[in-house]
Design an enzyme around this catalytic site. Structure first.
Site, PDB file in Angstrom:
ATOM      1  N   ASP A 213      -1.773   6.913   6.141  1.00 20.18           N
ATOM      2  CA  ASP A 213      -2.809   5.974   5.724  1.00 20.18           C
ATOM      3  C   ASP A 213      -3.077   5.101   6.942  1.00 20.18           C
ATOM      4  O   ASP A 213      -2.229   4.308   7.344  1.00 20.18           O
ATOM      5  CB  ASP A 213      -2.289   5.148   4.541  1.00 20.18           C
ATOM      6  CG  ASP A 213      -3.249   4.022   4.120  1.00 20.18           C
ATOM      7  OD1 ASP A 213      -4.277   3.824   4.787  1.00 20.18           O
ATOM      8  OD2 ASP A 213      -2.939   3.349   3.112  1.00 20.18           O
TER       9      ASP A 213
ATOM     10  N   LYS B 240     -11.997  -1.935   7.017  1.00 20.44           N
ATOM     11  CA  LYS B 240     -11.227  -2.768   7.938  1.00 20.44           C
ATOM     12  C   LYS B 240     -11.770  -2.623   9.375  1.00 20.44           C
ATOM     13  O   LYS B 240     -11.973  -3.602  10.056  1.00 20.44           O
ATOM     14  CB  LYS B 240      -9.741  -2.414   7.912  1.00 20.44           C
ATOM     15  CG  LYS B 240      -9.130  -2.220   6.514  1.00 20.44           C
ATOM     16  CD  LYS B 240      -8.818  -3.497   5.801  1.00 20.44           C
ATOM     17  CE  LYS B 240      -8.503  -3.411   4.323  1.00 20.44           C
ATOM     18  NZ  LYS B 240      -7.641  -2.399   3.802  1.00 20.44           N
TER      19      LYS B 240
ATOM     20  N   TRP C 107       0.839  -1.212   0.000  1.00 23.74           N
ATOM     21  CA  TRP C 107       0.000   0.000   0.000  1.00 23.74           C
ATOM     22  C   TRP C 107       0.862   1.245   0.000  1.00 23.74           C
ATOM     23  O   TRP C 107       0.575   2.215  -0.713  1.00 23.74           O
ATOM     24  CB  TRP C 107      -0.973  -0.011   1.181  1.00 23.74           C
ATOM     25  CG  TRP C 107      -1.931  -1.180   1.130  1.00 23.74           C
ATOM     26  CD1 TRP C 107      -2.039  -2.178   2.040  1.00 23.74           C
ATOM     27  CD2 TRP C 107      -2.896  -1.468   0.100  1.00 23.74           C
ATOM     28  NE1 TRP C 107      -3.011  -3.061   1.652  1.00 23.74           N
ATOM     29  CE2 TRP C 107      -3.553  -2.655   0.470  1.00 23.74           C
ATOM     30  CE3 TRP C 107      -3.265  -0.832  -1.081  1.00 23.74           C
ATOM     31  CZ2 TRP C 107      -4.567  -3.224  -0.318  1.00 23.74           C
ATOM     32  CZ3 TRP C 107      -4.273  -1.392  -1.857  1.00 23.74           C
ATOM     33  CH2 TRP C 107      -4.906  -2.577  -1.479  1.00 23.74           C
TER      34      TRP C 107
HETATM   35  C1  LIG Z   1      -6.984  -2.047   2.337  1.00 28.92           C
HETATM   36  C2  LIG Z   1      -5.970  -0.976   2.355  1.00 28.92           C
HETATM   37  C3  LIG Z   1      -5.884   0.001   1.347  1.00 28.92           C
HETATM   38  C4  LIG Z   1      -6.787  -0.013   0.131  1.00 28.92           C
HETATM   39  O1  LIG Z   1      -8.027   0.443   0.424  1.00 28.92           O
HETATM   40  P1  LIG Z   1      -9.143   0.608  -0.716  1.00 28.92           P
HETATM   41  O2  LIG Z   1     -10.253   1.250   0.061  1.00 28.92           O
HETATM   42  O3  LIG Z   1      -9.455  -0.745  -1.225  1.00 28.92           O
HETATM   43  O4  LIG Z   1      -8.612   1.497  -1.775  1.00 28.92           O
HETATM   44  C5  LIG Z   1      -4.952   1.005   1.486  1.00 28.92           C
HETATM   45  N1  LIG Z   1      -4.107   1.044   2.529  1.00 28.92           N
HETATM   46  C6  LIG Z   1      -4.146   0.114   3.507  1.00 28.92           C
HETATM   47  C7  LIG Z   1      -3.186   0.195   4.654  1.00 28.92           C
HETATM   48  C8  LIG Z   1      -5.067  -0.929   3.451  1.00 28.92           C
HETATM   49  O5  LIG Z   1      -5.113  -1.849   4.421  1.00 28.92           O
END
Ligand SMILES: *Cc1c(COP(=O)(O)O)cnc(C)c1O
Length: 355
Positions: free
Chosen positions: A166, A190, A99
């Site tokens: 993030d 999540k 990511w």
């Molecule tokens: C799942 C995840 C993403 C991607 O998220 P989307 O909503 O599918 O774009 C980005 N960063 C992290 C740390 C993730 O766990």
């Protein structure tokens, strides 16, 4: 058979949040019309957004001068929205996984990107430390929890430039000092809600500084001004997010959540370390509280598929490791009860006895 949901995302949500969403789908707050069929311009929904925003601020102790907005597009859209709005010349990125890499790749479309450190050569099994953040960067971007590899930055870092994080997979899992960050974002699927909504916490004074024109939809200021209602919002996931936040408040907020998360992760890591069949995959000090990765010990590699089947037969769902790590990954998100962790531990012990 009782199922234990260890999915990495979309993932387990609090029973209370799912239940209130089901009720609202049938009848949204006594209006006689279901949540899926209301206009987002009704008073009732406006209150849902306002309440979700207020609970974000309350639970994370967000200081004045920050806005909270809810958008579509997933965390992945933020990989480009962040540099679009904030990168003038140069940005710094910490490469701790897939990511983080994707975020960095998008930033390169907007300016110079400095990768301050990377653990790629070690398949991202640790969080690099002791790097230097360039003081002339517009911001420094981190991924606090690396969902795939099971590593986590456990503290709010000190950065000489605007810190951007993030927090898709560890938001609300521990108290954070929001004033140390300029912007925090994450997909909801999540720890918060079903997929479809992304949250952004942004310090207002950072916006409007870049010289490039920004398309209206991609400009954070549009959504702040319109209260996350510039266009039709993802009504259902925002509603569930509010229910999750209400649940979080009812149990004692992020402080109590952190205590429970440490307890759950502590139990499982202790078993991984104790059990002769298994071993952890990451540096001990960087072990994630949210995604717990483990593999069969070297001499028991041949039992990998057997254990997967054994655990599946006992109700464990979603424990297969990501293909880039292998083995197993148990995601122990906020809503996962301690009982699920105990069931997994009992399964690991039972399997050990047979070998
Ligand atoms: C799942 C995840 C993403 C991607 O998220 P989307 O909503 O599918 O774009 C980005 N960063 C992290 C740390 C993730 O766990």
């Amino acid at each position: 058979m009782k199922k234990y949901n260890f999915n990495a995302g979309p993932s387990i949500l609090p029973v209370e949040a799912v239940q209130s969403t089901i009720e609202a789908i049938k009848d949204f707050e006594g209006t006689g019309i279901g949540l899926l069929e209301i206009s987002h311009r009704t008073k009732g929904y406006e209150k849902v957004v306002a309440d979700a925003e207020a609970l974000f601020k309350e639970l994370l102790h967000i200081p004045d001068g920050y806005s909270v907005i809810f958008l579509g597009g997933g965390a992945s859209l933020q990989f480009c929205m962040v540099p679009f709005n904030l990168l003038e010349k140069k940005a710094a990125y910490l490469n701790t996984g897939v990511w983080a890499n994707k975020a960095q790749k998008e930033a390169k479309l907007f300016g110079e990107v400095i990768e301050v450190a990377s653990s790629k050569d070690a398949n991202y099994t640790f969080i690099p430390k002791g790097y230097t953040i360039p003081k002339d960067a517009d911001y420094f971007h981190i991924t606090t929890n690396n969902t795939i590899y099971g590593t986590e930055i456990h503290e709010d870092l000190d950065s000489p430039v605007t810190l951007i994080a993030d927090m898709s997979s560890d938001i609300f899992s521990r108290p954070i000092d929001v004033k140390k960050y300029g912007l925090i974002y994450g997909g909801a699927q999540k720890n918060l809600a079903p997929a479809g909504v992304t949250f952004i916490i942004v310090k207002d004074e950072l916006l409007g500084k870049v010289t490039r024109p920004i398309p209206t939809m991609l400009d954070y200021r549009t959504h702040i001004k319109e209260g996350s209602m510039f266009n039709t919002p993802p009504v259902l996931p925002v509603y569930t997010a509010l229910q999750t936040l209400k649940w979080l408040k009812s149990i004692g907020g992020v402080e109590e959540m952190y205590r429970r998360n440490k307890e759950k992760a502590g139990l499982l890591y202790a078993e991984i370390d104790r059990n002769k069949l298994f071993k952890g995959t990451t540096a001990v000090e960087d072990r994630s509280l949210m995604n717990i990765c483990f593999v069969m010990n070297d001499e028991y590699q041949h039992l990998n598929d057997d254990f997967f089947q054994f655990a599946t037969e006992r109700g464990m769902v979603g424990i297969k490791g990501h293909r880039s790590v292998g083995g197993f990954r148990a995601s122990t998100y906020n809503a996962l009860p301690k009982e699920a962790v105990e069931a997994l531990i009992a399964t690991m012990q039972e399997f050990e006895k047979q070998h």
